[in-house]
Design a protein around this motif. Structure first.
Motif, PDB file in Angstrom:
ATOM      1  N   SER A 270       1.040  -1.197   0.061  1.00 33.55           N
ATOM      2  CA  SER A 270      -0.038  -0.002   0.035  1.00 33.55           C
ATOM      3  C   SER A 270       0.965   1.179   0.021  1.00 33.55           C
ATOM      4  O   SER A 270       1.457   1.618   0.992  1.00 33.55           O
ATOM      5  N   SER A 271       0.885   1.743  -1.096  1.00 32.81           N
ATOM      6  CA  SER A 271       1.832   2.975  -1.171  1.00 32.81           C
ATOM      7  C   SER A 271       1.090   4.363  -0.460  1.00 32.81           C
ATOM      8  O   SER A 271       1.768   5.103   0.043  1.00 32.81           O
ATOM      9  N   LYS A 272      -0.291   4.133  -0.343  1.00 34.19           N
ATOM     10  CA  LYS A 272      -0.854   5.303   0.365  1.00 34.19           C
ATOM     11  C   LYS A 272      -0.718   5.130   1.826  1.00 34.19           C
ATOM     12  O   LYS A 272      -0.398   6.229   2.551  1.00 34.19           O
ATOM     13  N   THR A 274       1.910   3.867   3.170  1.00 30.75           N
ATOM     14  CA  THR A 274       3.561   4.301   3.322  1.00 30.75           C
ATOM     15  C   THR A 274       3.538   5.837   3.354  1.00 30.75           C
ATOM     16  O   THR A 274       4.169   6.185   4.219  1.00 30.75           O
ATOM     17  N   GLU A 275       2.950   6.512   2.349  1.00 35.10           N
ATOM     18  CA  GLU A 275       2.876   7.876   2.317  1.00 35.10           C
ATOM     19  C   GLU A 275       2.200   8.469   3.818  1.00 35.10           C
ATOM     20  O   GLU A 275       2.871   9.562   4.288  1.00 35.10           O
ATOM     21  N   LYS A 276       1.185   7.855   4.075  1.00 33.46           N
ATOM     22  CA  LYS A 276       0.448   8.499   5.432  1.00 33.46           C
ATOM     23  C   LYS A 276       1.464   8.436   6.427  1.00 33.46           C
ATOM     24  O   LYS A 276       1.325   9.081   7.190  1.00 33.46           O
ATOM     25  N   SER A 278       4.666   8.225   6.598  1.00 30.56           N
ATOM     26  CA  SER A 278       5.615   9.129   6.569  1.00 30.56           C
ATOM     27  C   SER A 278       5.144  10.393   7.050  1.00 30.56           C
ATOM     28  O   SER A 278       5.995  11.311   7.770  1.00 30.56           O
ATOM     29  N   ASN A 279       4.114  10.867   6.623  1.00 31.88           N
ATOM     30  CA  ASN A 279       3.526  12.104   6.760  1.00 31.88           C
ATOM     31  C   ASN A 279       3.078  12.372   8.288  1.00 31.88           C
ATOM     32  O   ASN A 279       3.635  13.316   8.997  1.00 31.88           O
ATOM     33  N   LYS A 282       6.441  12.786  10.279  1.00 24.43           N
ATOM     34  CA  LYS A 282       7.115  14.063   9.981  1.00 24.43           C
ATOM     35  C   LYS A 282       6.182  15.058  11.009  1.00 24.43           C
ATOM     36  O   LYS A 282       6.775  15.994  11.739  1.00 24.43           O
TER      37      LYS A 282
END
Length: 352
Positions: A270-272, A274-276, A278-279, A282
């Motif tokens: 799930s790329s979404k 992974t991005e979530k 990471s966000n 941060k």
């Protein structure tokens, strides 16, 4: 008549031309004066004439020409390209790549890139034949050899048999991969034994084999015995089996590994997600997620034990030094550490 030097000086003088422009072509003379004044005030703005270089007669004749087929330089460059393909496991089709051709054209414009067919059927074939002859000459002088062999499966699910020869030459440990071919027969002890004998007969070392080292597969072990050779199990492979069996024997470690595997699998699919993740990290200014404290008490000593196994495997797998004498020391060190680890875990009720 005026001396030649004076005539030459008058020829290079532009005073008469300037006077002529001032009297007859006043507008042109005025424009010239303005350009001279601007150049004096800002010399950097004046474009510098590009120097012109005259190529030599030899370079002019060679431009656009390529080396003849029997050129030693062209042959050396072709051999180096073939060695690069073999050493770096590059595809032979690299000789057709535009970028590689552009690079070679810049390095030596007179070199003509050989075709893929020539590289494959001529250059690499000749290199292989020459190297095989060199290996055979070296093996003829060897009093005895030790073989290591393994059967493995490629990503395309094809089975391969690889045989490596080890011996001492000029007081140095030497190893050669004798063969790594696709094995299409059934993996029976008889078929494997025939394949091993075929390889050793080809290299003329059948009677020089002192021992054969393999994994613990029953069919491979039986194949070595059928060939009439002494068999020794691979110590590194045995260590690997010990680690796997030890992990399976501790349910807490198995559950922990399943958790880690499930987390990694989820984010890899799930790329979404992974991005979530990471966000969020941060935004919250958080480091990478860590295991809870209770699980860290278990995983830390386990990691230390695995490090010892890794170190032992690397040392024993050395191909430049005789490592048999180190077995006893590593076994004793591993035994002592595992004994302390067992007591450590037992005190914390990980073992019931």
């Amino acid at each position: 008549m005026a001396p030649a030097a004076a005539q030459s000086e008058r020829k290079r003088n532009t005073t008469n031309l300037t006077k002529h422009l001032s009297k007859i072509h006043s507008e042109v003379h005025k424009e010239l004066q303005l350009k001279r004044a601007a150049a004096t005030e800002n010399p950097a703005a004046t474009p510098t004439p590009r120097p012109r270089y005259q190529s030599t007669l030899e370079a002019a004749f060679q431009k656009g020409k390529t080396y003849p087929d029997d050129s030693p330089r062209a042959g050396n460059i072709t051999d180096l390209i073939a060695k690069m393909i073999c050493l770096d496991l590059q595809p032979i089709s690299i000789v057709e790549d535009r970028g590689f051709n552009a690079l070679m054209k810049y390095v030596d414009p007179s070199f003509k890139m050989p075709s893929r067919k020539k590289i494959k059927e001529e250059t690499i074939t000749h290199m292989y034949t020459a190297f095989c002859n060199e290996v055979k000459r070296t093996l003829e002088n060897a009093e005895s050899v030790v073989l290591t062999t393994d059967m493995w499966t490629s990503r395309s699910t094809q089975s391969y048999l690889t045989v490596t020869c080890h011996f001492v030459h000029d007081w140095q440990m030497v190893e050669y991969v004798l063969e790594a071919n696709c094995f299409t027969e059934q993996h029976t002890a008889a078929n494997i034994s025939l394949a091993l004998k075929r390889i050793t007969d080809h290299w003329g070392i059948t009677q020089k084999v002192a021992a054969v080292i393999t994994d613990n597969g029953a069919n491979v072990v039986a194949a070595v015995h059928q060939a009439g050779w002494t068999h020794y199990p691979c110590f590194a492979h045995t260590l690997n089996l010990v680690v796997k069996d030890a992990i399976k024997a501790v349910p807490e470690i198995v559950n922990l590994l399943h958790k880690c595997s499930a987390i990694v699998t989820f984010f890899h699919h799930s790329s979404k997600a992974t991005e979530k993740l990471s966000n969020l990290q941060k935004q919250l200014d958080m480091p990478e997620h860590k295991l809870i404290h209770e699980e860290m008490n278990l995983i830390q000593p386990t990691i230390e034990a695995l490090r010892l196994y890794e170190q032992a495997t690397q040392e024993i797998s050395s191909s430049k030094q005789v490592s048999m004498s180190k077995l006893h020391l590593y076994l004793k060190q591993l035994h002592l550490y595992l004994k302390h680890l067992h007591l450590y875990l037992k005190q914390r009720h990980w073992y019931l």
